[in-house]
Design a protein around this motif. Structure first.
Motif, mmCIF file in Angstrom:
data_model
loop_
_atom_site.group_PDB
_atom_site.id
_atom_site.type_symbol
_atom_site.label_atom_id
_atom_site.label_comp_id
_atom_site.label_asym_id
_atom_site.label_seq_id
_atom_site.Cartn_x
_atom_site.Cartn_y
_atom_site.Cartn_z
ATOM 1 N N ALA A 143 0.811 -1.222 0.000
ATOM 2 C CA ALA A 143 0.000 0.000 0.000
ATOM 3 C C ALA A 143 0.844 1.272 0.000
ATOM 4 C CB ALA A 143 -0.926 0.003 1.216
ATOM 5 N N HIS A 144 2.175 1.120 0.034
ATOM 6 C CA HIS A 144 3.095 2.264 0.109
ATOM 7 C C HIS A 144 2.782 3.143 1.318
ATOM 8 C CE1 HIS A 144 4.769 1.211 -3.753
ATOM 9 N NE2 HIS A 144 3.532 1.107 -4.220
ATOM 10 N N GLU A 145 2.494 2.487 2.447
ATOM 11 C CA GLU A 145 2.213 3.173 3.705
ATOM 12 C C GLU A 145 3.306 2.842 4.707
ATOM 13 O OE1 GLU A 145 -1.631 1.853 4.900
ATOM 14 O OE2 GLU A 145 -2.674 3.001 3.362
ATOM 15 N N PRO A 146 3.455 3.634 5.762
ATOM 16 C CA PRO A 146 4.456 3.336 6.782
ATOM 17 C C PRO A 146 4.177 1.995 7.474
ATOM 18 C CG PRO A 146 3.629 5.565 7.035
ATOM 19 C CD PRO A 146 2.757 4.889 6.024
ATOM 20 N N ILE A 147 5.242 1.342 7.884
ATOM 21 C CA ILE A 147 5.132 0.096 8.649
ATOM 22 C C ILE A 147 4.962 0.485 10.110
ATOM 23 C CG2 ILE A 147 6.333 -2.008 9.357
ATOM 24 C CD1 ILE A 147 7.925 -1.690 6.672
ATOM 25 N N VAL A 148 3.927 -0.032 10.756
ATOM 26 C CA VAL A 148 3.648 0.290 12.156
ATOM 27 C C VAL A 148 3.656 -1.005 12.956
ATOM 28 C CG1 VAL A 148 2.018 1.327 13.766
ATOM 29 C CG2 VAL A 148 2.231 2.248 11.448
ATOM 30 N N LEU A 149 4.602 -1.106 13.903
ATOM 31 C CA LEU A 149 4.723 -2.281 14.758
ATOM 32 C C LEU A 149 4.812 -1.842 16.218
ATOM 33 C CD1 LEU A 149 7.410 -4.172 12.660
ATOM 34 C CD2 LEU A 149 4.995 -4.787 12.835
ATOM 35 N N ARG A 150 4.354 -2.697 17.137
ATOM 36 C CA ARG A 150 4.420 -2.417 18.578
ATOM 37 C C ARG A 150 5.322 -3.434 19.255
ATOM 38 N NH1 ARG A 150 1.368 0.692 21.565
ATOM 39 N NH2 ARG A 150 -0.393 1.763 20.664
ATOM 40 N N ASP A 151 6.051 -2.969 20.274
ATOM 41 C CA ASP A 151 6.890 -3.888 21.036
ATOM 42 C C ASP A 151 6.175 -4.308 22.321
ATOM 43 O OD1 ASP A 151 7.199 -1.810 22.842
ATOM 44 O OD2 ASP A 151 9.366 -1.685 22.649
ATOM 45 N N ASN A 152 6.843 -5.141 23.117
ATOM 46 C CA ASN A 152 6.268 -5.650 24.368
ATOM 47 C C ASN A 152 6.114 -4.570 25.428
ATOM 48 O OD1 ASN A 152 6.093 -8.173 23.300
ATOM 49 N ND2 ASN A 152 7.903 -8.966 24.310
ATOM 50 N N ASN A 153 6.800 -3.444 25.274
ATOM 51 C CA ASN A 153 6.730 -2.364 26.254
ATOM 52 C C ASN A 153 5.682 -1.318 25.891
ATOM 53 O OD1 ASN A 153 8.846 -3.496 27.737
ATOM 54 N ND2 ASN A 153 10.368 -2.488 26.446
ATOM 55 N N GLY A 154 4.922 -1.569 24.827
ATOM 56 C CA GLY A 154 3.885 -0.629 24.415
ATOM 57 C C GLY A 154 4.373 0.481 23.502
ATOM 58 N N ARG A 155 5.648 0.449 23.109
ATOM 59 C CA ARG A 155 6.162 1.465 22.191
ATOM 60 C C ARG A 155 5.723 1.140 20.770
ATOM 61 N NH1 ARG A 155 12.451 1.343 23.277
ATOM 62 N NH2 ARG A 155 11.956 -0.848 22.965
ATOM 63 N N THR A 156 5.505 2.172 19.979
ATOM 64 C CA THR A 156 5.116 2.010 18.578
ATOM 65 C C THR A 156 6.277 2.441 17.694
ATOM 66 O OG1 THR A 156 2.814 2.462 19.129
ATOM 67 C CG2 THR A 156 3.445 2.692 16.822
ATOM 68 N N PHE A 157 6.604 1.606 16.716
ATOM 69 C CA PHE A 157 7.663 1.898 15.757
ATOM 70 C C PHE A 157 7.012 2.146 14.406
ATOM 71 C CE2 PHE A 157 9.519 -0.537 19.111
ATOM 72 C CZ PHE A 157 10.768 0.018 19.303
ATOM 73 N N ILE A 158 7.300 3.305 13.820
ATOM 74 C CA ILE A 158 6.754 3.666 12.515
ATOM 75 C C ILE A 158 7.933 3.884 11.575
ATOM 76 C CG2 ILE A 158 5.366 5.320 11.237
ATOM 77 C CD1 ILE A 158 3.977 5.980 13.936
ATOM 78 N N VAL A 159 7.992 3.066 10.530
ATOM 79 C CA VAL A 159 9.099 3.138 9.581
ATOM 80 C C VAL A 159 8.529 3.401 8.190
ATOM 81 C CG1 VAL A 159 11.038 1.880 8.568
ATOM 82 C CG2 VAL A 159 10.412 1.474 10.954
ATOM 83 N N PRO A 160 8.941 4.487 7.549
ATOM 84 C CA PRO A 160 8.490 4.731 6.177
ATOM 85 C C PRO A 160 9.001 3.616 5.261
ATOM 86 C CG PRO A 160 9.564 6.679 7.102
ATOM 87 C CD PRO A 160 9.810 5.548 8.039
ATOM 88 N N THR A 161 8.144 3.088 4.416
ATOM 89 C CA THR A 161 8.548 1.977 3.558
ATOM 90 C C THR A 161 9.649 2.377 2.576
ATOM 91 O OG1 THR A 161 6.689 2.473 2.086
ATOM 92 C CG2 THR A 161 6.365 0.725 3.702
ATOM 93 N N ASP A 162 9.705 3.643 2.209
ATOM 94 C CA ASP A 162 10.765 4.101 1.296
ATOM 95 C C ASP A 162 12.141 4.041 1.940
ATOM 96 O OD1 ASP A 162 8.793 4.592 -0.551
ATOM 97 O OD2 ASP A 162 8.725 6.747 -0.178
ATOM 98 N N SER A 163 12.195 4.052 3.276
ATOM 99 C CA SER A 163 13.467 4.046 3.998
ATOM 100 C C SER A 163 13.877 2.656 4.458
ATOM 101 C CB SER A 163 13.376 4.949 5.226
ATOM 102 O OG SER A 163 13.114 6.269 4.839
ATOM 103 N N LEU A 164 13.047 1.659 4.225
ATOM 104 C CA LEU A 164 13.315 0.310 4.709
ATOM 105 C C LEU A 164 14.474 -0.323 3.949
ATOM 106 C CD1 LEU A 164 12.234 -1.917 6.627
ATOM 107 C CD2 LEU A 164 10.906 -2.751 4.684
ATOM 108 N N ALA A 165 15.446 -0.830 4.691
ATOM 109 C CA ALA A 165 16.562 -1.539 4.073
ATOM 110 C C ALA A 165 16.350 -3.047 4.182
ATOM 111 C CB ALA A 165 17.876 -1.141 4.725
ATOM 112 N N TYR A 166 16.009 -3.531 5.396
ATOM 113 C CA TYR A 166 15.771 -4.958 5.600
ATOM 114 C C TYR A 166 15.006 -5.164 6.899
ATOM 115 C CZ TYR A 166 19.529 -4.773 9.043
ATOM 116 O OH TYR A 166 20.290 -4.455 10.126
ATOM 117 N N VAL A 167 14.427 -6.348 7.049
ATOM 118 C CA VAL A 167 13.772 -6.750 8.286
ATOM 119 C C VAL A 167 14.171 -8.181 8.573
ATOM 120 C CG1 VAL A 167 11.580 -7.154 9.473
ATOM 121 C CG2 VAL A 167 11.777 -5.268 7.860
ATOM 122 N N ILE A 168 14.613 -8.432 9.806
ATOM 123 C CA ILE A 168 14.912 -9.787 10.249
ATOM 124 C C ILE A 168 13.888 -10.141 11.313
ATOM 125 C CG2 ILE A 168 16.566 -11.316 11.380
ATOM 126 C CD1 ILE A 168 18.789 -9.519 10.254
#
Length: 74
Positions: free
Chosen positions: A35-60
């Motif tokens: 969808a060319h939208e930012p990636i939004v993920l949450r961690d176990n501590n309740g923090r939200t991570f927002i990564v623009p898809t254009d800036s993504l290099a890799y995900v493990i």
């Protein structure tokens, strides 16, 4: 589940732990990329991570490893 996200032109990767399954994380990332939208993920501590898809290099996406405590028989 441990997640490591590499971002273009950033020296350090973003690493965090989440209770989401590998499939849930993969689906979230793939949907955001499609969808060319930012990636939004949450961690176990309740923090939200927002990564623009254009800036993504890799995900493990890896499972948490249980560390053995004590001495093993050699």
């Amino acid at each position: 589940m441990e997640i490591e996200i590499g971002i273009q032109n950033v020296a350090r990767a973003v690493t965090f732990t989440t209770d989401a399954t590998e499939q849930e994380v993969s689906e979230t990332i793939n949907a955001a990329l499609a969808a060319h939208e930012p990636i939004v993920l949450r961690d176990n501590n309740g923090r939200t991570f927002i990564v623009p898809t254009d800036s993504l290099a890799y995900v493990i996406i890896g499972s948490q490893t249980k560390h053995v405590v004590g001495f093993g028989n050699l």
